[in-house]
Design an enzyme around this catalytic site. Structure first.
Site, PDB file in Angstrom:
ATOM      1  N   HIS A 136       1.208  -1.193  -0.093  1.00 20.59           N
ATOM      2  CA  HIS A 136      -0.425   0.217   0.180  1.00 20.59           C
ATOM      3  C   HIS A 136       0.780   1.860  -0.073  1.00 20.59           C
ATOM      4  O   HIS A 136       0.851   2.284   0.785  1.00 20.59           O
ATOM      5  CB  HIS A 136      -0.996  -0.059   0.978  1.00 20.59           C
ATOM      6  N   HIS A 210      -9.708   1.967   0.407  1.00 23.01           N
ATOM      7  CA  HIS A 210     -10.242   0.328   1.576  1.00 23.01           C
ATOM      8  C   HIS A 210     -10.733   1.147   2.640  1.00 23.01           C
ATOM      9  O   HIS A 210     -10.611   1.007   3.430  1.00 23.01           O
ATOM     10  CB  HIS A 210      -7.919   0.622   1.601  1.00 23.01           C
ATOM     11  N   GLU A 348     -10.866  -4.031  -3.604  1.00 22.22           N
ATOM     12  CA  GLU A 348     -10.459  -2.916  -3.824  1.00 22.22           C
ATOM     13  C   GLU A 348     -10.473  -2.921  -4.926  1.00 22.22           C
ATOM     14  O   GLU A 348      -9.963  -3.398  -5.207  1.00 22.22           O
ATOM     15  CB  GLU A 348      -9.393  -2.858  -2.819  1.00 22.22           C
TER      16      GLU A 348
END
Ligand code: GLA
Length: 383
Positions: A136, A210, A348
């Site tokens: 991420h 997210h 996601e």
């Protein structure tokens, strides 16, 4: 008598003239968009909370810290409004957050193997924050930045645009990347997220949101009885580090087959290698019929208890279905509720994980001077 009529006119006229102002004032007390302070960062800078509302009483709160979606309040089949997104009551929670609750994730959502990738023959090294991987965006991803926010509401819908300039070399990625993320709450109970990014040097980019959903309401137990349908007949299998093997495999005949609406918990503990490696569902699904980047329905989740339905539409080629396997009840969320294992799911929308190292996957390269654009819509209804 005449005098009374005259008095009445004198009274009624000014009152009538005042009416538009009275309504305007009323409007001000209940606007579609409200901005308030969300607290201060350690350096004293203020973060704000943008409260978006629609005509049905749906409300979405977004902070410019991390461009995070803080809450999503939607009605159930009886009109009862609940917050269906996991998160925290205050800025402090988001500063310390490691679960990416509601976060805008970048520069590269999901994993990059061994914290490195090659672009035009040059190796770029990124911080590893997930075993041997970069997850991420690195140790300080876009979810840990303060974004510039602008109210871009129209008479039709409340909207806020978040902007951030990620400098050349930020977390090891090349190019000055300028990113805009626009959130729009429409009267059809949809939250639209539009991403746009451009760079001055060839780079890679993968942006997502997210949000963790529990359609019964955040803090209301696990999501194992909630149903999911994925418009995906293929997925990208992973190794023990949750890095794709490079294959694109059919879901048919496996517990990853969600082509028909199925309870999330129905097969989650099945004796199936991919589920063991993922500690449950933590896989990228290839959205059917979406190679042309047209808006497509990727997922539909349904909570039989409340009747809430969430549809996810996207222009992205993939969707990571994560069943909240790493939530372990240690973190106190909104109202001090401890979020237990599988108390929410994330869906996601994204490019496939580790694409910069996977020649078989659709490219995530963004050329200098070009624009990356994608749109995802979370549409709520009841059944
Ligand atoms: C993604 C990953 C998961 C987990 C969460 C954040 O969904 O795929 O493995 O890391 O983010 O906790």
């Amino acid at each position: 008598m005449k005098r009374i009529a005259l008095y009445c006119q004198l009274l009624i006229f000014p009152l009538a003239l005042c009416l538009p102002f009275v309504f305007a004032q009323h409007g001000k007390t209940d606007p579609r968009m409200q901005k308030q302070s969300f607290g201060k960062l350690p350096d004293g800078t203020q973060a704000d909370l943008y409260i978006l509302r629609n005509k049905n009483g749906m409300e979405v709160d977004i902070t410019n810290y991390g461009a995070d979606v803080v809450s999503i309040k939607v009605p159930d089949r009886h009109g009862k409004i609940e917050d269906v997104a996991l998160g925290y009551d205050n800025l402090e929670g988001y500063i310390h957050d490691k679960a990416y609750f509601g976060a805008t994730v970048g520069r590269y959502a999901n994993r990059i193997a061994h914290g490195s990738f090659k672009l035009h023959g040059r190796v770029y090294t990124l911080p590893k924050n997930n075993g041997d991987n970069t997850l991420h965006g690195g140790t300080s991803g876009f979810n840990k930045r303060l974004w510039k926010a602008e109210d871009v509401s129209t008479p039709e819908a409340a909207a806020v645009q978040m902007s951030y300039l990620s400098k050349n070399g930020d977390q090891g990625f090349p190019g000055n990347l300028s990113v805009n993320v626009r959130f729009t709450l429409a009267d059809d109970n949809s939250l639209k997220i539009e991403y746009a990014a451009t760079t001055d040097k060839d780079t890679v980019v993968n942006l997502t949101n997210h949000s963790y959903f529990n359609l019964a309401g955040q803090g209301k137990g696990d999501i194992l009885g909630q149903e999911l349908q994925l418009h995906a007949s293929r997925f990208t299998p992973v190794n023990a580090n949750l890095i794709p093997t490079g294959q694109i495999s059919p879901v048919k005949g496996t517990p990853l087959d969600f082509t028909r609406s199925t309870a999330i918990g129905a097969r989650i503990n099945a004796d199936f290698e991919q589920l063991k490696l993922g500690h449950g569902y933590d896989h990228n699904f290839v959205i059917d019929g979406n190679p042309m980047r047209k808006m497509a329905l990727a997922a539909r989740a349904y909570d039989p208890g409340s009747g809430r339905v969430l549809e996810i539409w996207t222009t992205q080629p993939g969707i990571q279905f994560y069943s909240g396997n790493f939530l372990d009840g240690t973190v106190a969320g909104k109202g001090g509720v401890k979020y237990g294992r599988r108390s929410a799911f994330a869906l996601e929308t994204q490019h496939f994980p580790d694409s910069p190292n996977q020649p078989n996957f659709p490219t995530t390269e963004l050329k200098a001077g070009r624009w990356f654009r994608s749109t995802t819509v979370y549409k709520f209804s009841t059944q």
